[in-house]
Write an enzyme that holds these catalytic residues in place. Sequence first.
Site, PDB file in Angstrom:
ATOM      1  N   THR A  25      71.534  30.445  63.133  1.00 26.51           N
ATOM      2  CA  THR A  25      70.124  30.606  63.557  1.00 26.51           C
ATOM      3  C   THR A  25      69.454  29.259  63.832  1.00 26.51           C
ATOM      4  OG1 THR A  25      69.643  31.029  61.184  1.00 26.51           O
ATOM      5  CG2 THR A  25      69.780  32.931  62.648  1.00 26.51           C
ATOM      6  N   TYR A  70      78.635  28.987  65.290  1.00 21.40           N
ATOM      7  CA  TYR A  70      77.418  28.210  65.023  1.00 21.40           C
ATOM      8  C   TYR A  70      77.580  26.739  65.389  1.00 21.40           C
ATOM      9  CZ  TYR A  70      76.439  32.203  61.935  1.00 21.40           C
ATOM     10  OH  TYR A  70      76.267  33.442  61.396  1.00 21.40           O
ATOM     11  N   GLN A 187      79.643  41.365  56.272  1.00 16.51           N
ATOM     12  CA  GLN A 187      78.338  40.680  56.359  1.00 16.51           C
ATOM     13  C   GLN A 187      77.543  41.328  57.483  1.00 16.51           C
ATOM     14  OE1 GLN A 187      76.811  36.502  57.977  1.00 16.51           O
ATOM     15  NE2 GLN A 187      77.996  36.172  56.112  1.00 16.51           N
ATOM     16  N   LEU A 216      64.847  38.200  55.859  1.00 19.83           N
ATOM     17  CA  LEU A 216      63.396  38.028  55.959  1.00 19.83           C
ATOM     18  C   LEU A 216      62.821  38.587  57.263  1.00 19.83           C
ATOM     19  CD1 LEU A 216      63.068  34.396  54.517  1.00 19.83           C
ATOM     20  CD2 LEU A 216      62.795  36.582  53.331  1.00 19.83           C
TER      21      LEU A 216
HETATM   22  N1  NAP Z   1      77.050  37.382  60.818  1.00 19.37           N
HETATM   23  C1  NAP Z   1      76.137  37.327  61.758  1.00 19.37           C
HETATM   24  O1  NAP Z   1      76.301  37.876  62.857  1.00 19.37           O
HETATM   25  C2  NAP Z   1      74.858  36.575  61.485  1.00 19.37           C
HETATM   26  C3  NAP Z   1      73.748  36.742  62.331  1.00 19.37           C
HETATM   27  C4  NAP Z   1      72.578  36.041  62.036  1.00 19.37           C
HETATM   28  C5  NAP Z   1      72.527  35.195  60.947  1.00 19.37           C
HETATM   29  N2  NAP Z   1      73.640  35.018  60.156  1.00 19.37           N
HETATM   30  C6  NAP Z   1      73.622  34.060  59.029  1.00 19.37           C
HETATM   31  O2  NAP Z   1      72.485  34.298  58.228  1.00 19.37           O
HETATM   32  C7  NAP Z   1      71.709  33.097  58.136  1.00 19.37           C
HETATM   33  C8  NAP Z   1      70.279  33.436  57.939  1.00 19.37           C
HETATM   34  O3  NAP Z   1      69.784  34.160  59.067  1.00 19.37           O
HETATM   35  P1  NAP Z   1      68.242  34.183  59.379  1.00 19.37           P
HETATM   36  O4  NAP Z   1      67.813  32.794  59.707  1.00 19.37           O
HETATM   37  O5  NAP Z   1      67.988  35.240  60.377  1.00 19.37           O
HETATM   38  O6  NAP Z   1      67.675  34.588  57.921  1.00 19.37           O
HETATM   39  P2  NAP Z   1      66.248  34.913  57.339  1.00 19.37           P
HETATM   40  O7  NAP Z   1      66.350  34.572  55.898  1.00 19.37           O
HETATM   41  O8  NAP Z   1      65.825  36.297  57.687  1.00 19.37           O
HETATM   42  O9  NAP Z   1      65.253  33.962  58.088  1.00 19.37           O
HETATM   43  C9  NAP Z   1      65.193  32.598  57.819  1.00 19.37           C
HETATM   44  C10 NAP Z   1      64.110  32.041  58.701  1.00 19.37           C
HETATM   45  O10 NAP Z   1      62.870  32.586  58.258  1.00 19.37           O
HETATM   46  C11 NAP Z   1      61.918  31.552  58.126  1.00 19.37           C
HETATM   47  N3  NAP Z   1      61.125  31.838  56.925  1.00 19.37           N
HETATM   48  C12 NAP Z   1      61.440  31.576  55.650  1.00 19.37           C
HETATM   49  N4  NAP Z   1      60.464  31.996  54.821  1.00 19.37           N
HETATM   50  C13 NAP Z   1      59.520  32.527  55.614  1.00 19.37           C
HETATM   51  C14 NAP Z   1      58.279  33.111  55.367  1.00 19.37           C
HETATM   52  N5  NAP Z   1      57.791  33.240  54.126  1.00 19.37           N
HETATM   53  N6  NAP Z   1      57.581  33.570  56.403  1.00 19.37           N
HETATM   54  C15 NAP Z   1      58.057  33.447  57.664  1.00 19.37           C
HETATM   55  N7  NAP Z   1      59.230  32.869  57.962  1.00 19.37           N
HETATM   56  C16 NAP Z   1      59.948  32.426  56.947  1.00 19.37           C
HETATM   57  C17 NAP Z   1      62.686  30.280  57.928  1.00 19.37           C
HETATM   58  O11 NAP Z   1      61.946  29.242  58.545  1.00 19.37           O
HETATM   59  P3  NAP Z   1      61.650  27.855  57.772  1.00 19.37           P
HETATM   60  O12 NAP Z   1      62.827  27.012  58.016  1.00 19.37           O
HETATM   61  O13 NAP Z   1      60.426  27.350  58.442  1.00 19.37           O
HETATM   62  O14 NAP Z   1      61.435  28.171  56.318  1.00 19.37           O
HETATM   63  C18 NAP Z   1      64.009  30.536  58.629  1.00 19.37           C
HETATM   64  O15 NAP Z   1      63.996  30.048  59.954  1.00 19.37           O
HETATM   65  C19 NAP Z   1      72.060  32.326  59.399  1.00 19.37           C
HETATM   66  O16 NAP Z   1      71.749  30.953  59.326  1.00 19.37           O
HETATM   67  C20 NAP Z   1      73.533  32.602  59.481  1.00 19.37           C
HETATM   68  O17 NAP Z   1      74.240  31.758  58.575  1.00 19.37           O
HETATM   69  C21 NAP Z   1      74.771  35.723  60.393  1.00 19.37           C
END
Ligand code: NAP
Length: 312
Positions: A25, A70, A187, A216
């Site tokens: 991400t 990634y 996952q 989130l």
């Molecule tokens: N297997 C797959 O196909 C797949 C797909 C997608 C993701 N993933 C994995 O999962 C990880 C996490 O995914 P995700 O980034 O979508 O996870 P997430 O935990 O849903 O979102 C994290 C994002 O939310 C923001 N955030 C955190 N706290 C917040 C709040 N209180 N209010 C609003 N925004 C907030 C963060 O920004 P800040 O940095 O500003 O805190 C960060 O950019 C990825 O990095 C990857 O490793 C896997």
Amino acid sequence: MATSSANVTLRNGSVVPAIAFGSGTKWYATKQDAKEAAEGDGPVVSREVVDSIKRALHAGIRHLDTAEMYDTEDEIGAAIHEFLAESGLERSDLYITSKIFTGATDVRGTLTHALSRLQLDYLDQYLLHTPFIEDIPDNTKTLGEIWAEIEAVHRDGLVRDIGVSNFGIPHLEVLREDATIFPLVNQIEFHPLLQQRELAEYAKEHGVTLASYAPLTPLTVSADKVDAAVLDALKEALDAIADRTGKTRAQVLLRWNLQKGRVVVSTTGNAKRLAALVDVQEFELTEDEVQTIDAAGETASFRKFWDDKKFD
Ligand SMILES: NC(=O)c1ccc[n+]([C@@H]2O[C@H](COP(=O)([O-])OP(=O)(O)OC[C@H]3O[C@@H](n4cnc5c(N)ncnc54)[C@H](OP(=O)(O)O)[C@@H]3O)[C@@H](O)[C@H]2O)c1
């Protein structure tokens, strides 16, 4: 030092730190920006990504999530290398997950390359990133054949726990026909707006641990993508629980996920939110609170990732 102490035990007895720090991400985007800014064709390592992963490790996170897709395996490798030197901890104190996709045409070669980028001699967890192998250029292998190659690198000790990602029940059923080791982990995207209860039941029945990414999403989704009444009701429920526990909405969402027995894959570049991520191990939702969140989101089915694909 606080450590990420909550664990999930897999069917084979492996103990997995329940909070994983993701390096896709936002870090995928950061890495691509660094590549664009770099001059020449040499390998690029984004210092910003390395430092954010190190901050997570120093904050107590012990599980890192990366993927061939990634392009952050170099950064994870550098961060681990520097962190172990600085902390005096051992490689075995960390749990590292990576995933393979386009490289599945040559599983062993892709894994060898990944291990070299990660500066590691084994991975704790290796996942097939998606079942949508028709998207892999020049692939002639079936899902079962790719899985057999993942089983082979496991047998050779190069990867300890093997699994999949983004698999629906029909994809898992394909593997069930021939797998020697059925996936230990799937996952998937999981949050109150995408509860996938049938898949959860299936996983329980077959001993597959679910890891949740994008936990989130209810806080990051743009309001026009989901039913406003559902989102409002969910946020109201989160606020009430946040008030009672003295935690944030995000922590309540992460905790809800943990209490479902999931490994939770989140990420942040914000120091306060990083501390909050580690802290979700320190409080509990009541069973009623878990059910209130279940009920608030259950009619929704919002998928943030891979939304053009067929899962069932
Ligand atoms: N297997 C797959 O196909 C797949 C797909 C997608 C993701 N993933 C994995 O999962 C990880 C996490 O995914 P995700 O980034 O979508 O996870 P997430 O935990 O849903 O979102 C994290 C994002 O939310 C923001 N955030 C955190 N706290 C917040 C709040 N209180 N209010 C609003 N925004 C907030 C963060 O920004 P800040 O940095 O500003 O805190 C960060 O950019 C990825 O990095 C990857 O490793 C896997």
